[in-house]
Motif scaffolding. Structure first.
Motif, PDB file in Angstrom:
ATOM      1  N   HIS A   1       0.833  -1.206   0.000  1.00  0.00           N
ATOM      2  CA  HIS A   1       0.000   0.000   0.000  1.00  0.00           C
ATOM      3  C   HIS A   1       0.870   1.259   0.000  1.00  0.00           C
ATOM      4  CE1 HIS A   1      -3.554   2.490   1.449  1.00  0.00           C
ATOM      5  NE2 HIS A   1      -2.531   3.259   1.801  1.00  0.00           N
ATOM      6  N   GLU A   2       1.777   1.340   0.948  1.00  0.00           N
ATOM      7  CA  GLU A   2       2.582   2.565   1.096  1.00  0.00           C
ATOM      8  C   GLU A   2       3.462   2.795  -0.130  1.00  0.00           C
ATOM      9  OE1 GLU A   2       1.957   4.743   3.298  1.00  0.00           O
ATOM     10  OE2 GLU A   2       0.602   3.494   4.448  1.00  0.00           O
TER      11      GLU A   2
ATOM     12  N   HIS B   1       1.929   4.707  -2.829  1.00  0.00           N
ATOM     13  CA  HIS B   1       1.910   6.165  -2.573  1.00  0.00           C
ATOM     14  C   HIS B   1       3.187   6.852  -3.074  1.00  0.00           C
ATOM     15  CE1 HIS B   1      -1.874   6.457  -0.624  1.00  0.00           C
ATOM     16  NE2 HIS B   1      -1.547   5.870   0.497  1.00  0.00           N
TER      17      HIS B   1
ATOM     18  N   GLU C   1      -6.089   6.869  -1.807  1.00  0.00           N
ATOM     19  CA  GLU C   1      -6.049   5.763  -0.837  1.00  0.00           C
ATOM     20  C   GLU C   1      -6.634   4.489  -1.440  1.00  0.00           C
ATOM     21  OE1 GLU C   1      -4.318   5.699   1.585  1.00  0.00           O
ATOM     22  OE2 GLU C   1      -4.045   7.755   2.219  1.00  0.00           O
TER      23      GLU C   1
ATOM     24  N   TYR D   1     -11.066   4.213   2.582  1.00  0.00           N
ATOM     25  CA  TYR D   1     -10.383   3.057   2.007  1.00  0.00           C
ATOM     26  C   TYR D   1     -11.394   2.093   1.369  1.00  0.00           C
ATOM     27  CZ  TYR D   1      -6.587   4.977   4.702  1.00  0.00           C
ATOM     28  OH  TYR D   1      -5.645   5.829   5.209  1.00  0.00           O
TER      29      TYR D   1
HETATM   30 ZN   LIG Z   1      -2.499   5.305   2.250  1.00  0.00          ZN
END
Ligand SMILES: [Zn+2]
Length: 535
Positions: A256-257, A260, A280, A334
Motif C-alpha cells: 500500500h505505502e 503512494h 487511498e 479506504y
Molecule cells: Zn495510504
C-alpha cells in the motif's frame, strides 16, 4: 503608477538578494540514551525563531527546552525576558502516544532513532542538519557525510541496523526475522512491480523502517514521507511476538505505502483531502493486485478482502454519494476507494478482453498528469474509468451520486454483469462494530471506540467518558454471547433487549464487566456480501 511598480520590483530584487545571502541555520542532532538533543545555531541573534510546522500536540508532549530562559510555545522559540538569542537546545524524547494523521517526531528503532525532519525546519530560511553520532553509526536515507536531509523520516543509528538492497531496510535486533524477511521481500517486489506496470521509475531508492513500540496500546501505524521513506510501527507489549499473520499484514502495508510513492509523491491528487478515496483506494487496490502477483494472496483471499471493502463502503456511505458527500477520514475512505478501483478494473478487463487492467488506466492518468504539473483528479480518473451519466444503473454513477437503499443491490448486479460473482451474507466484523458502538453510544460522552488487536477480546476506548464502562475495560461477550466467535447471536439478542429498553450485560471470560441500559433501538443489521469471483 510606473514609478510605483519600479520601486516594487527593486524592493523584491533586494529581498531576494538578501534571502540568498542569508546564512543557513545550523542544526546539530545529538543522540543520547533518552532521545535526541537538537541544538539550533542561528547566523544572527533574534528575538523569536519560528519552526515551520506548528505541531503543538507533538512538541507540547515531549519537546523540552534545555537552554535556561528560552521557551517554546506554538512553534515559536523566544526568551522569557524578550531578549535576543542565537542558540538554543531542545531535548526531544519519543512521542508518548500515536496520533491520528500526525507524524511522530521521534521513534526508537534498535539502538538508534527514526527522526521526522520537517518538524526541525524553520518557518523562514534554510536549516542545515547534521548528526553528531557515536562511531559506527550511519543514516538512512544517507546524506553527504554527517549531513542529514530534513524532508522526511531519517534514521540515525548503528550501521548494522541498516541493510542495503533494492530498497534500503532499517530494523533493530528486536524485530523478529519473520517480519524483517517478509517486509524486505515485499519492498523489493512492490517497487519492481509498480515501476513496470506504471512505466515510471522512482526518483530515489526507497527506504523502509520498522519500529516496535511496546508502551503504546496494541495496534499499528504506518506512513510515507519524502525520501522516499515508508515507516511501519507496531504497538503493544506483544509487538515483538509476531507471527505469519502479522507478517502478511505488514506485506499488505508495504504494498500500500509503496504505491503512494507513485500516486502521492511522484504524482499528486489535486484534492487529496476531499478526494482521499481516490489515492487511498488505488494504494489499497494496487496492494491487493501486487500481493496476488507475488503469490502472497490467493484468488479467494483477494475476493474476501474485496467483500470486506464492499461491505464496509455500503455501511459507511449508506445513501450518500461518494462525489457529493465523500468520507474524509476513517474506513470509508479506504473501503469506498477500493470499491471504485475494483469497478474500474472490472470494466478495463472487460473492454480489453482481459489484456489490460486498472494499472493501465493509472499509467494513462499519470501520463496525463505529467503534462499538467504532476496533478491528477477524480474527474480525469472517472472519465478514463467509463463513468456514464446516461445509464442510471452504471455502477460508478450509482456510487458517486446519492441513492436509495436498493442502490447496493443494483450496484452488485451491475458488477456481476461485468464478470464478478457476489452474494449477500452477514458480516461478523460489521455487526461487531455496529453492536459495540451502539452499546458505547448509550453511555459515552465524547470520543469512544475500541482496539481490535487481540483476537480473543476487544479493549474499549472509554477513558473517563463512558460512565459504567470507564477505564478502558476488555470485553468478549455482550448479552451472554461471545462477540469474537458468535457475534451474530449477540447482535440478534441485543435487538429485542434494546427494543424493550432492557439492560445489555458486557462480560470478559464469563465475568460481568458492566451493564448498560439500552435506551435506543439497535440500528439495522449491516449489509454484507461474499465475493466468489472478483475478476
Ligand atoms: Zn495510504
Amino acid at each position: 503608477m510606473r514609478t510605483g511598480v519600479g520601486v516594487l520590483v527593486a524592493a523584491i530584487v533586494l529581498i531576494a538578494a538578501r534571502a540568498q545571502a542569508a546564512e543557513p541555520v545550523r542544526l546539530e542532532l545529538k543522540p543520547n540514551a533518552k532521545g535526541v538533543e537538537a541544538t539550533f545555531i542561528l547566523p544572527d541573534p533574534v528575538t523569536r525563531f519560528a519552526l515551520e510546522e506548528p505541531v503543538e500536540d507533538v512538541r507540547g508532549d515531549t519537546w523540552r527546552l534545555q537552554t535556561p530562559g528560552v521557551v517554546l510555545a506554538n512553534g515559536v522559540v523566544s526568551r522569557a525576558d524578550g531578549g535576543a538569542f542565537s542558540t538554543f537546545s531542545i531535548l526531544v524524547t519519543p512521542d508518548s502516544q500515536p496520533r491520528d494523521r500526525r507524524y511522530p517526531a521521534l521513534t526508537a528503532i534498535g539502538g538508534g532513532w527514526q527522526i521526522y525532519g520537517p518538524y526541525f525546519k524553520a518557518a523562514e530560511g534554510v536549516v542545515e542538519g547534521r548528526i553528531v553520532s557515536p562511531k559506527g553509526w550511519a543514516t538512512a536515507p544517507a546524506g553527504a557525510g554527517d549531513r542529514i536531509v530534513l524532508d522526511g523520516y531519517v534514521y540515525a543509528g548503528p550501521a548494522g541496523d541498516i541493510t542495503a538492497g533494492p530498497a534500503t531496510f532499517v530494523a533493530g535486533p528486536e524485530t523478529p526475522a519473520i517480519m524483517r524477511d517478509a517486509v524486505a521481500k515485499a519492498a523489493s517486489q512492490a517497487a519492481a512491480y509498480y515501476a513496470k506496470r506504471l512505466s515510471v521509475e522512482l526518483g530515489g531508492k526507497p527506504t523502509v523502517m520498522i519500529a516496535l513500540v511496546p508502551t503504546f496500546n496494541p495496534g499499528w501505524q504506518g506512513d510515507t514521507t519524502a525520501g522516499p521513506v515508508a515507516s511501519l510501527r507496531f504497538f503493544g507489549p506483544q509487538a515483538g511476538q509476531m507471527d505469519a499473520g502479522d507478517a502478511d499484514r505488514a506485506v499488505g502495508f508495504v504494498n500500500h505505502e509503496f504505491f503512494h510513492f507513485w500516486n502521492s509523491r511522484t504524482f499528486r491528487s489535486r484534492d487529496g483531502a476531499g478526494e482521499a478515496w481516490l489515492h487511498e483506494g488505488m494504494a489499497e487496490y494496487a496492494a491487493l493486485l501486487a500481493a496476488r502477483e507475488a503469490g502472497a494472496m490467493s484468488e479467494a483471499e483477494v475476493g474476501e478482502a474485496l467483500a470486506g471493502r464492499l461491505t464496509g463502503c455500503a455501511n459507511t456511505l449508506k445513501a450518500k454519494g461518494l462525489a457529493t458527500d465523500p468520507p474524509r477520514r476513517g474506513g470509508g475512505v479506504y473501503d469506498c476507494g477500493v470499491l471504485v478501483q475494483w469497478i474500474a478494473d472490472l470494466r478495463v478487463r472487460r473492454t480489453s478482453n482481459g489484456s489490460r487492467d486498472v494499472f493501465d488506466l493509472w499509467r494513462t492518468l499519470f501520463a496525463d498528469a505529467g503534462r499538467s504539473g504532476g496533478q491528477y483528479d477524480s474527474a480525469g480518473f472517472l472519465a478514463l474509468a467509463g463513468l456514464s451519466d446516461g445509464d442510471a444503473d452504471e455502477p460508478l454513477r450509482l456510487l458517486m451520486q446519492p441513492g436509495a437503499p436498493d442502490r447496493w443491490s443494483r450496484l452488485t448486479s451491475a458488477m456481476e454483469a461485468m464478470g464478478a460473482k457476489i452474494a449477500p451474507t452477514r458480516s461478523g466484523e460489521a455487526e461487531r462494530r455496529t453492536l459495540v458502538m451502539h452499546v458505547l453510544d448509550q453511555v459515552c460522552k465524547g470520543v469512544r471506540g475500541y482496539y481490535g488487536g487481540d483476537p480473543k477480546a476487544l479493549k474499549l476506548d472509554t477513558g473517563e467518558r463512558c460512565g459504567a464502562l470507564n477505564g478502558d475495560p476488555s470485553i468478549d461477550a455482550v448479552a451472554g454471547h461471545d462477540i469474537m466467535t458468535d457475534v451474530h447471536a449477540a447482535f440478534d439478542a441485543a435487538g429485542p433487549l434494546c427494543a424493550a429498553q432492557g439492560e445489555l450485560v458486557l462480560s470478559l471470560k464469563g465475568k460481568a464487566v458492566g451493564s448498560v441500559a439500552c435506551k435506543a433501538p439497535m440500528p439495522a443489521r449491516p449489509m454484507a456480501w461474499t465475493v466468489e469471483r472478483w475478476r
